[in-house]
Design a protein around this motif. Structure first.
Motif, PDB file in Angstrom:
ATOM      1  N   LYS A   1       0.830  -1.193   0.000  1.00 12.15           N
ATOM      2  CA  LYS A   1       0.000   0.000   0.000  1.00 12.15           C
ATOM      3  C   LYS A   1       0.870   1.250   0.000  1.00 12.15           C
ATOM      4  O   LYS A   1       1.865   1.329   0.732  1.00 12.15           O
ATOM      5  CB  LYS A   1      -0.897  -0.004   1.243  1.00 12.15           C
ATOM      6  N   ALA A   2       0.498   2.218  -0.824  1.00 18.65           N
ATOM      7  CA  ALA A   2       1.230   3.495  -0.853  1.00 18.65           C
ATOM      8  C   ALA A   2       0.570   4.464   0.122  1.00 18.65           C
ATOM      9  O   ALA A   2      -0.653   4.648   0.099  1.00 18.65           O
ATOM     10  CB  ALA A   2       1.218   4.073  -2.259  1.00 18.65           C
ATOM     11  N   MET A   3       1.365   5.038   0.989  1.00 18.68           N
ATOM     12  CA  MET A   3       0.870   6.056   1.919  1.00 18.68           C
ATOM     13  C   MET A   3       0.952   7.411   1.231  1.00 18.68           C
ATOM     14  O   MET A   3       2.001   7.776   0.686  1.00 18.68           O
ATOM     15  CB  MET A   3       1.688   6.040   3.199  1.00 18.68           C
ATOM     16  N   SER A   4      -0.117   8.174   1.275  1.00 22.57           N
ATOM     17  CA  SER A   4      -0.249   9.359   0.423  1.00 22.57           C
ATOM     18  C   SER A   4       0.822  10.412   0.666  1.00 22.57           C
ATOM     19  O   SER A   4       1.232  11.108  -0.265  1.00 22.57           O
ATOM     20  CB  SER A   4      -1.637   9.981   0.611  1.00 22.57           C
ATOM     21  N   CYS A   5       1.290  10.548   1.912  1.00 15.63           N
ATOM     22  CA  CYS A   5       2.282  11.589   2.204  1.00 15.63           C
ATOM     23  C   CYS A   5       3.710  11.060   2.193  1.00 15.63           C
ATOM     24  O   CYS A   5       4.656  11.842   2.266  1.00 15.63           O
ATOM     25  CB  CYS A   5       1.983  12.240   3.550  1.00 15.63           C
ATOM     26  N   GLY A   6       3.868   9.749   2.133  1.00 17.46           N
ATOM     27  CA  GLY A   6       5.203   9.177   2.037  1.00 17.46           C
ATOM     28  C   GLY A   6       5.940   9.143   3.363  1.00 17.46           C
ATOM     29  O   GLY A   6       5.357   8.953   4.428  1.00 17.46           O
ATOM     30  N   ASN A   7       7.235   9.366   3.296  1.00 20.83           N
ATOM     31  CA  ASN A   7       8.140   9.259   4.435  1.00 20.83           C
ATOM     32  C   ASN A   7       7.871  10.347   5.477  1.00 20.83           C
ATOM     33  O   ASN A   7       7.759  11.527   5.160  1.00 20.83           O
ATOM     34  CB  ASN A   7       9.573   9.366   3.903  1.00 20.83           C
ATOM     35  N   LEU A   8       7.762   9.957   6.762  1.00 23.35           N
ATOM     36  CA  LEU A   8       7.434  10.914   7.821  1.00 23.35           C
ATOM     37  C   LEU A   8       8.498  11.989   7.984  1.00 23.35           C
ATOM     38  O   LEU A   8       8.169  13.165   8.179  1.00 23.35           O
ATOM     39  CB  LEU A   8       7.237  10.175   9.154  1.00 23.35           C
ATOM     40  N   LEU A   9       9.769  11.637   7.911  1.00 20.65           N
ATOM     41  CA  LEU A   9      10.818  12.638   8.076  1.00 20.65           C
ATOM     42  C   LEU A   9      10.697  13.729   7.024  1.00 20.65           C
ATOM     43  O   LEU A   9      10.771  14.918   7.335  1.00 20.65           O
ATOM     44  CB  LEU A   9      12.198  11.976   7.992  1.00 20.65           C
ATOM     45  N   THR A  10      10.500  13.322   5.773  1.00 18.05           N
ATOM     46  CA  THR A  10      10.333  14.309   4.697  1.00 18.05           C
ATOM     47  C   THR A  10       9.107  15.178   4.958  1.00 18.05           C
ATOM     48  O   THR A  10       9.152  16.403   4.766  1.00 18.05           O
ATOM     49  CB  THR A  10      10.184  13.588   3.345  1.00 18.05           C
ATOM     50  N   CYS A  11       8.017  14.566   5.408  1.00 16.15           N
ATOM     51  CA  CYS A  11       6.789  15.322   5.675  1.00 16.15           C
ATOM     52  C   CYS A  11       6.956  16.292   6.836  1.00 16.15           C
ATOM     53  O   CYS A  11       6.452  17.422   6.790  1.00 16.15           O
ATOM     54  CB  CYS A  11       5.636  14.363   5.958  1.00 16.15           C
ATOM     55  N   LEU A  12       7.657  15.857   7.874  1.00 16.16           N
ATOM     56  CA  LEU A  12       7.881  16.741   9.012  1.00 16.16           C
ATOM     57  C   LEU A  12       8.642  17.993   8.587  1.00 16.16           C
ATOM     58  O   LEU A  12       8.269  19.122   8.936  1.00 16.16           O
ATOM     59  CB  LEU A  12       8.660  16.009  10.106  1.00 16.16           C
ATOM     60  N   ARG A  13       9.703  17.787   7.825  1.00 14.95           N
ATOM     61  CA  ARG A  13      10.509  18.928   7.404  1.00 14.95           C
ATOM     62  C   ARG A  13       9.766  19.783   6.375  1.00 14.95           C
ATOM     63  O   ARG A  13       9.955  20.997   6.320  1.00 14.95           O
ATOM     64  CB  ARG A  13      11.854  18.451   6.871  1.00 14.95           C
ATOM     65  N   SER A  14       8.907  19.149   5.587  1.00 15.74           N
ATOM     66  CA  SER A  14       8.140  19.899   4.590  1.00 15.74           C
ATOM     67  C   SER A  14       6.986  20.670   5.220  1.00 15.74           C
ATOM     68  O   SER A  14       6.451  21.595   4.607  1.00 15.74           O
ATOM     69  CB  SER A  14       7.584  18.950   3.524  1.00 15.74           C
ATOM     70  N   SER A  15       6.580  20.289   6.424  1.00 17.01           N
ATOM     71  CA  SER A  15       5.441  20.946   7.054  1.00 17.01           C
ATOM     72  C   SER A  15       5.832  22.248   7.749  1.00 17.01           C
ATOM     73  O   SER A  15       4.971  22.948   8.292  1.00 17.01           O
ATOM     74  CB  SER A  15       4.785  20.003   8.074  1.00 17.01           C
ATOM     75  N   ARG A  16       7.122  22.570   7.725  1.00 16.33           N
ATOM     76  CA  ARG A  16       7.546  23.845   8.307  1.00 16.33           C
ATOM     77  C   ARG A  16       6.967  25.001   7.504  1.00 16.33           C
ATOM     78  O   ARG A  16       6.668  24.869   6.318  1.00 16.33           O
ATOM     79  CB  ARG A  16       9.073  23.924   8.336  1.00 16.33           C
ATOM     80  N   GLU A  17       6.800  26.101   8.122  1.00 19.25           N
ATOM     81  CA  GLU A  17       6.105  27.242   7.520  1.00 19.25           C
ATOM     82  C   GLU A  17       6.706  27.611   6.165  1.00 19.25           C
ATOM     83  O   GLU A  17       7.913  27.761   6.012  1.00 19.25           O
ATOM     84  CB  GLU A  17       6.195  28.454   8.442  1.00 19.25           C
ATOM     85  N   GLY A  18       5.828  27.732   5.180  1.00 16.21           N
ATOM     86  CA  GLY A  18       6.246  28.177   3.854  1.00 16.21           C
ATOM     87  C   GLY A  18       6.748  27.079   2.954  1.00 16.21           C
ATOM     88  O   GLY A  18       7.109  27.325   1.815  1.00 16.21           O
ATOM     89  N   VAL A  19       6.773  25.823   3.423  1.00 22.89           N
ATOM     90  CA  VAL A  19       7.262  24.716   2.607  1.00 22.89           C
ATOM     91  C   VAL A  19       6.097  23.815   2.266  1.00 22.89           C
ATOM     92  O   VAL A  19       5.292  23.472   3.121  1.00 22.89           O
ATOM     93  CB  VAL A  19       8.344  23.912   3.357  1.00 22.89           C
ATOM     94  N   GLN A  20       5.992  23.406   0.992  1.00 21.43           N
ATOM     95  CA  GLN A  20       4.910  22.553   0.534  1.00 21.43           C
ATOM     96  C   GLN A  20       5.459  21.186   0.143  1.00 21.43           C
ATOM     97  O   GLN A  20       6.572  21.065  -0.351  1.00 21.43           O
ATOM     98  CB  GLN A  20       4.220  23.178  -0.697  1.00 21.43           C
ATOM     99  N   ALA A  21       4.665  20.158   0.354  1.00 26.54           N
ATOM    100  CA  ALA A  21       5.045  18.818  -0.085  1.00 26.54           C
ATOM    101  C   ALA A  21       4.837  18.685  -1.578  1.00 26.54           C
ATOM    102  O   ALA A  21       4.186  19.519  -2.207  1.00 26.54           O
ATOM    103  CB  ALA A  21       4.201  17.765   0.656  1.00 26.54           C
ATOM    104  N   LEU A  22       5.386  17.641  -2.155  1.00 29.72           N
ATOM    105  CA  LEU A  22       5.298  17.463  -3.602  1.00 29.72           C
ATOM    106  C   LEU A  22       3.858  17.303  -4.066  1.00 29.72           C
ATOM    107  O   LEU A  22       3.504  17.731  -5.153  1.00 29.72           O
ATOM    108  CB  LEU A  22       6.112  16.226  -4.009  1.00 29.72           C
ATOM    109  N   GLU A  23       3.006  16.693  -3.241  1.00 36.23           N
ATOM    110  CA  GLU A  23       1.634  16.431  -3.658  1.00 36.23           C
ATOM    111  C   GLU A  23       0.648  17.368  -2.975  1.00 36.23           C
ATOM    112  O   GLU A  23      -0.532  17.068  -2.846  1.00 36.23           O
ATOM    113  CB  GLU A  23       1.278  14.971  -3.359  1.00 36.23           C
ATOM    114  N   GLY A  24       1.080  18.510  -2.525  1.00 35.96           N
ATOM    115  CA  GLY A  24       0.183  19.463  -1.879  1.00 35.96           C
ATOM    116  C   GLY A  24       0.665  19.779  -0.485  1.00 35.96           C
ATOM    117  O   GLY A  24       1.724  19.356  -0.046  1.00 35.96           O
ATOM    118  N   ALA A  25      -0.148  20.527   0.236  1.00 34.16           N
ATOM    119  CA  ALA A  25       0.235  20.968   1.571  1.00 34.16           C
ATOM    120  C   ALA A  25       0.249  19.803   2.552  1.00 34.16           C
ATOM    121  O   ALA A  25      -0.659  18.983   2.575  1.00 34.16           O
ATOM    122  CB  ALA A  25      -0.732  22.043   2.049  1.00 34.16           C
ATOM    123  N   VAL A  26       1.289  19.717   3.336  1.00 29.35           N
ATOM    124  CA  VAL A  26       1.375  18.723   4.400  1.00 29.35           C
ATOM    125  C   VAL A  26       0.554  19.242   5.578  1.00 29.35           C
ATOM    126  O   VAL A  26       0.579  20.427   5.890  1.00 29.35           O
ATOM    127  CB  VAL A  26       2.845  18.522   4.821  1.00 29.35           C
TER     128      VAL A  26
END
Length: 389
Positions: A169-194
């Motif tokens: 199964k593919a998890m929509s947001c992917g790797n947690l470390l990448t998502c955590l760092r992407s969720s910082r203010e002003g940073v967007q994930a590849l598939e939309g806002a984290v």
């Protein structure tokens, strides 16, 4: 003394000199022959190994796995991908240990619903017979062990078609470390806002991971070995699943934890007993879980941000522990420090960790998002965290 006596004495002296010389010469010749035979034997063995390796390569170059794959294996038979199902729109994400890892869509002809997004792990045709067997054993591990909602699951496998593969199964947001760092203010994930993550969300994710680790250790007596944000997958509803189960799979197959592979885990996630080369237990994973809590509540900051990896062992021995992050509540930090007890027996087991998190979660802040203090690039993060590039 007459002439005859002189001759006898001279002959005796010559014999005293010649006989030892002959014995020494014979000894050297025998030793030389022995060495020569040993060298020939070693060369013959090396040539035989080369021939066997060449034969293996010749087999694998054609993608032939018949010697290792058993399509009728009862463990895998019930998980075989139905013959008319396919994985379409594959996009290679990276090269894994056994072969390419891709993201795609699982399609079943005749169904009107959109296909399910999956991750496909394929076996390279250049793998050795031993690696083929390891790949099959990992498939069996997923079927027999990964039956908890907080562990990554294998949906299907393919051993009757080439290349052999497992489908997850593919998890929509992917790797947690990448998502955590992407969720910082002003940073967007590849598939939309984290999603913006609050302390209450940290508790929710931590409880899921702790539950998965409790299941691994309690039900199967297995260790994870590398509990970290990089080995957690995140869905857009903030549900998480633990991945990176390779060490546990080896332990399940062999009955012993692979200490040499475990030593490759970055120092900043290792417990004191691991740093000293002692036995690894559930309490070692508990220590690493405390590091994961720090990662989550700081949105992916590297552990011990002010220390070089080589400084960590000596500092820990002098009772150094990371300070409480700015937006980390006292009760969450208390769970962390309990996980960081120097003596392993003093740390809680995962059953107790789950209870501590449940008791403290009611008072967690569910409104204010947590923040990360550092502004490190990925390259700098890898250096500070001590992760090989």
């Amino acid at each position: 003394m007459n002439l005859s006596e002189d001759r006898n004495e001279s002959g005796w002296q010559n014999a005293v000199i010649i006989i030892p010389a002959l014995l020494s010469g014979v000894t050297l010749i025998v030793v030389a022959i022995i060495f020569w035979k040993l060298i020939c034997k070693k060369k013959s063995k090396k040539q035989r190994l080369r021939d066997e390796t060449d034969a293996d390569c010749a087999v694998n170059a054609g993608g032939v796995y018949e010697n290792s794959l058993d399509p009728s294996d009862p463990v895998l038979e019930k998980k075989q991908l139905p013959g008319h199902w396919t994985v379409e729109h594959k996009v290679v994400l990276c090269s894994g240990h056994f072969g390419p890892i891709s993201r795609g869509v699982l399609c079943c002809p005749g169904e009107t619903e959109d296909g399910r997004h999956v991750v496909l792990k394929e076996l390279s045709e250049h793998c050795s017979p031993g690696e083929v067997q390891d790949f099959i054993d990992i498939m069996k591990f997923y079927v027999q062990v990964c039956n908890h909602d907080s562990l990554i699951k294998m949906l299907w496998c393919q051993t009757t078609r080439r290349p052999p593969s497992l489908i997850m199964k593919a998890m929509s947001c992917g790797n947690l470390l990448t998502c955590l760092r992407s969720s910082r203010e002003g940073v967007q994930a590849l598939e939309g806002a984290v999603p913006r993550i609050t302390e209450k969300d940290v508790y929710s994710m931590a409880l899921q991971v702790a539950g998965g680790l409790e299941y691994l250790s309690g039900t199967h007596d297995l260790l994870h070995g590398y509990v970290a944000a990089c080995n957690v997958l995140l869905h857009d509803d903030l549900s998480v699943q633990l991945c990176g189960l390779g060490l546990a799979a080896v332990q399940y197959r062999t009955g012993s934890f692979p200490a040499r592979k475990a030593a490759q885990v970055p120092l900043k996630w290792q417990s004191p007993e691991r740093l000293k080369g002692a036995d690894i237990t559930e309490k070692s994973d508990v220590w690493s879980f405390g590091i994961l809590l720090y990662e989550m509540v700081t949105l992916g900051s590297p552990p011990y941000p002010d220390l070089e990896p080589s400084q960590v062992p000596s500092k820990l021995k002098r009772k150094y522990r990371m300070e409480r992050p700015a937006l980390c509540g006292h009760r969450l930090y208390e769970v962390m420090t309990n996980c960081w007890q120097w003596e392993a027996p003093l740390r809680p087991c995962f059953t107790d960790v789950v209870k501590q998190l449940q008791n403290a979660s009611d008072q967690a802040d569910g409104q204010r998002p947590v923040t990360g203090a550092d502004a490190l690039s990925w390259g700098e993060y890898m250096r500070v965290a001590g992760i090989p590039s």
